[in-house]
Scaffold this motif. Structure first.
Motif, PDB file in Angstrom:
ATOM      1  N   GLY A 354      14.592   4.728  40.844  1.00  0.00           N
ATOM      2  CA  GLY A 354      15.203   4.100  42.017  1.00  0.00           C
ATOM      3  C   GLY A 354      15.289   5.038  43.199  1.00  0.00           C
ATOM      4  N   ASP A 355      15.327   6.354  42.939  1.00  0.00           N
ATOM      5  CA  ASP A 355      15.277   7.330  44.026  1.00  0.00           C
ATOM      6  C   ASP A 355      13.857   7.407  44.567  1.00  0.00           C
ATOM      7  N   SER A 356      13.720   8.072  45.690  1.00  0.00           N
ATOM      8  CA  SER A 356      12.391   8.277  46.279  1.00  0.00           C
ATOM      9  C   SER A 356      12.172   9.739  46.590  1.00  0.00           C
ATOM     10  N   PHE A 357      10.936  10.175  46.448  1.00  0.00           N
ATOM     11  CA  PHE A 357      10.577  11.496  46.941  1.00  0.00           C
ATOM     12  C   PHE A 357      10.428  11.397  48.449  1.00  0.00           C
ATOM     13  N   GLN A 358      10.800  12.462  49.152  1.00  0.00           N
ATOM     14  CA  GLN A 358      10.802  12.425  50.611  1.00  0.00           C
ATOM     15  C   GLN A 358       9.412  12.088  51.160  1.00  0.00           C
ATOM     16  N   ASP A 359       8.410  12.808  50.715  1.00  0.00           N
ATOM     17  CA  ASP A 359       7.051  12.492  51.140  1.00  0.00           C
ATOM     18  C   ASP A 359       6.039  13.073  50.166  1.00  0.00           C
ATOM     19  N   VAL A 360       4.882  12.453  50.138  1.00  0.00           N
ATOM     20  CA  VAL A 360       3.787  12.858  49.259  1.00  0.00           C
ATOM     21  C   VAL A 360       2.503  12.807  50.080  1.00  0.00           C
ATOM     22  N   VAL A 361       1.719  13.864  50.008  1.00  0.00           N
ATOM     23  CA  VAL A 361       0.445  13.935  50.732  1.00  0.00           C
ATOM     24  C   VAL A 361      -0.691  14.006  49.719  1.00  0.00           C
ATOM     25  N   GLY A 362      -1.715  13.222  49.925  1.00  0.00           N
ATOM     26  CA  GLY A 362      -2.861  13.262  49.018  1.00  0.00           C
ATOM     27  C   GLY A 362      -3.695  12.004  49.149  1.00  0.00           C
ATOM     28  N   PRO A 363      -4.760  11.882  48.376  1.00  0.00           N
ATOM     29  CA  PRO A 363      -5.230  12.891  47.422  1.00  0.00           C
ATOM     30  C   PRO A 363      -5.874  14.075  48.126  1.00  0.00           C
ATOM     31  N   LEU A 364      -5.657  15.266  47.574  1.00  0.00           N
ATOM     32  CA  LEU A 364      -6.175  16.505  48.136  1.00  0.00           C
ATOM     33  C   LEU A 364      -7.153  17.150  47.159  1.00  0.00           C
ATOM     34  N   GLY A 365      -8.004  18.005  47.690  1.00  0.00           N
ATOM     35  CA  GLY A 365      -8.942  18.717  46.846  1.00  0.00           C
ATOM     36  C   GLY A 365     -10.147  17.883  46.450  1.00  0.00           C
ATOM     37  N   GLN A 366     -11.000  18.493  45.635  1.00  0.00           N
ATOM     38  CA  GLN A 366     -12.232  17.853  45.182  1.00  0.00           C
ATOM     39  C   GLN A 366     -12.046  17.293  43.774  1.00  0.00           C
ATOM     40  N   ARG A 367     -12.768  16.243  43.454  1.00  0.00           N
ATOM     41  CA  ARG A 367     -12.668  15.668  42.115  1.00  0.00           C
ATOM     42  C   ARG A 367     -13.314  16.609  41.106  1.00  0.00           C
TER      43      ARG A 367
END
Length: 548
Positions: A354-367
């Motif tokens: 029910g909580d949230s993470f402030q922010d998430v950036v991605g997807p990053l990097g190479q597969r």
């Protein structure tokens, strides 16, 4: 002209503000006016529309009042008003349009007929569209086919006026006034305007779509399509931003209405494009290590095996890189494993469902590098690194490879995700340092057994640096392609800051951009160990401050 309106028309035409004010008030008291008297009064009142009020606030207010007084004369003078409207300059046309809008439903069909008879006159069409945008009566919906026709004009001024008109109508009448089919037709026409060569047309298309979203004219799918288009205009997804500032600024203003609309509609795009990074599921895997399922539909749509995210649990937290353990593109979530090691990772593990993470950036990097190999593939996970190898193991197996999994921990109580790894591998080996379960020893002991059993072509190791170093040394010179995932110190995650420098094959590489997977036989592990220890003391201070 009848005697009772002689003085009124004279006073309206005078340049004296007080006389104009008194005359307008007197018109409002008249009753039983003949058609001729109404025409004479309309002609007199309309002269105020051509005055320049300058800085005279009172005169400006009286000109606006004249609109209402003219409208009070009713539909009998509507034909005359439209005749003036189609010839009027832009400022005066605005007042004639306002008066017609106040007359309302009785003149809608008359206005429609003027659209038809004035088709060859672009200027007239623009002013008629202006008038249509002033109506608040639901009857104005009958004008929309004319607006759509004008939106297909070769004249960019007519086209932009049509889109502006549609947006104003969205603001003024309820969506249920218009059929679902007509709303779809309107959306398609507006959306087509986003690709028009004219920046003016594109701007009004964005604005009209934004108003339609705001007033619930469009379906969830159309709102999502609008949201994605606005993001493209702003260069937020595929760097395909609009070259015109007026279009980008309009898209930036309207974008959040798509987001607000999604929240108001509950399931509109939650799990589709609305990302609040809320925690859908949490469970403890072992002491201080937790599994999280996080709402992130855009991430889930694009993530590939081996890529990672950078997450900030709270607004005042540091940013930390995290591997992805899995995802569901249809349901819009990602899966991550977090071990509470320092201050920020501990803050993250304190979050609950029910909580949230402030922010998430991605997807990053190479597969991850995945292909069809001649021999077997082995993925090795040490501790929380086990989650990171699961997506790659799945992809390798789907390509027809035989895949072995190895999970290692100090003791059986610290083993995680064994069953999840078994689901994507042909066979899984478990190792524990104390021998409490599986093979006693390290993951390299299991790898040794597999290599003795059959030909191994590829190895991926994710975990503590000493474990990855050991795998690199063990496979070197044996014709085995070996990869390690390097979660070096990261800040921005896009290769801009240079904080995650690593040396691979004698060249400087950035773990966030060129990696995180690198050829294990080319990594300078001694340098990596030193870099990983750079901020150990500061991390201790931060962790202690957290518990004060």
């Amino acid at each position: 002209m009848t005697n009772r309106i002689n003085n009124i028309t004279a006073n309206i035409s005078s340049q004296n503000t007080d006389q104009l004010k008194a005359a307008l008030a007197e018109v409002s008291t008249l009753s039983d006016l003949s058609s001729e008297e109404k025409q004479e009064l309309a002609a007199a009142i309309s002269t105020t529309f051509y005055r320049d009020p300058g800085d005279d606030a009172e005169l400006s207010q009286l000109i606006d009042q004249s609109e209402s007084v003219l409208a009070s004369l009713g539909a009998e003078v509507a034909e005359w008003m439209i005749e003036q409207l189609v010839e009027a300059d832009a400022e005066s046309a605005e007042h004639f349009a306002g008066a017609l809008g106040q007359v309302g439903a009785p003149v809608v069909d008359l206005l429609r007929s003027w659209f038809d008879t004035s088709r060859s006159d672009d200027y007239a069409q623009i002013n008629l569209l202006l008038a249509a945008g002033h109506f608040t009566d639901p009857a104005i919906a009958r004008i929309l086919p004319e607006a759509v026709r004008c939106a297909e004009s070769s004249n960019k001024q007519v086209k932009s006026a049509a889109l502006y008109c549609v947006g104003r109508i969205f603001n003024r009448i309820p969506p249920e006034t218009i059929s679902d089919a007509d709303r779809t037709m309107l959306f398609d026409r507006l959306f087509a305007g986003l690709a028009d060569p004219s920046p003016l047309v594109r701007r009004h298309a964005v604005r009209a779509i934004g108003k339609g979203v705001r007033h619930s004219y469009f379906t969830p799918e159309q709102v999502e399509k609008s949201h994605n288009a606005f993001r493209a205009i702003l260069g937020m997804d595929h760097f395909d931003w609009d070259s015109a500032f007026i279009v980008r600024s309009e898209a930036e203003y309207q974008l959040h209405y798509c987001q607000h609309s999604s929240q108001a509609s509950e399931n509109l795009s939650r799990g589709r494009y609305h990302q609040d990074f809320s925690i859908l599921e949490k469970r403890e895997l072992c002491a201080n290590t937790y599994y999280f399922k996080v709402n992130a539909p855009l991430l889930a749509k694009k993530i590939q095996a081996g890529q990672f995210i950078i997450m900030r649990p709270n607004s005042d937290s540091e940013r930390i890189p995290l591997s992805i353990a899995g995802w569901d593109r249809d349901k819009g979530y990602i899966e991550i494993v977090i071990m509470a090691a320092g201050r920020t990772s501990t803050e993250a593990t304190q979050k609950n469902v029910g909580d949230s993470f402030q922010d998430v950036v991605g997807p990053l990097g190479q597969r991850s590098h995945v292909t069809k190999y001649e021999g077997a593939c082995v993925v090795l996970g040490g501790g929380y690194g086990t989650g990171a190898v699961i997506p790659t193991a799945r992809d390798l197996r789907q390509l027809g490879n035989k895949v072995y999994g190895v999970v290692g921990a100090r003791t059986k109580d610290l083993l995680i995700l064994v069953d999840e790894l078994k689901a994507v591998c042909d066979e899984v080996f478990v190792t524990t340092n104390d021998g409490s379960v599986g093979i006693q020893g390290f993951v390299t002991h299991a790898l040794e057994k597999i290599m003795a059993r059959e030909k191994v072509s590829m190895v991926l190791a994710v975990g503590p640096v000493p474990m990855m170093m050991a795998v690199a040394k063990m496979t070197e010179g044996k014709g085995i392609e070996a990869w390690v995932s390097l979660n070096a110190i990261m800040v921005d995650g896009t290769g801009m800051c240079g904080a995650c420098r690593v040396t691979v094959g004698g060249k400087t590489r950035f773990a966030c951009y060129h990696g995180p997977d690198f050829n294990a036989h080319q990594v300078d592990f001694n340098e990596l160990v030193k870099r990983q220890q750079m901020f150990v003391e500061q991390e201790k201070i931060a962790f202690e401050a957290m518990h004060r």
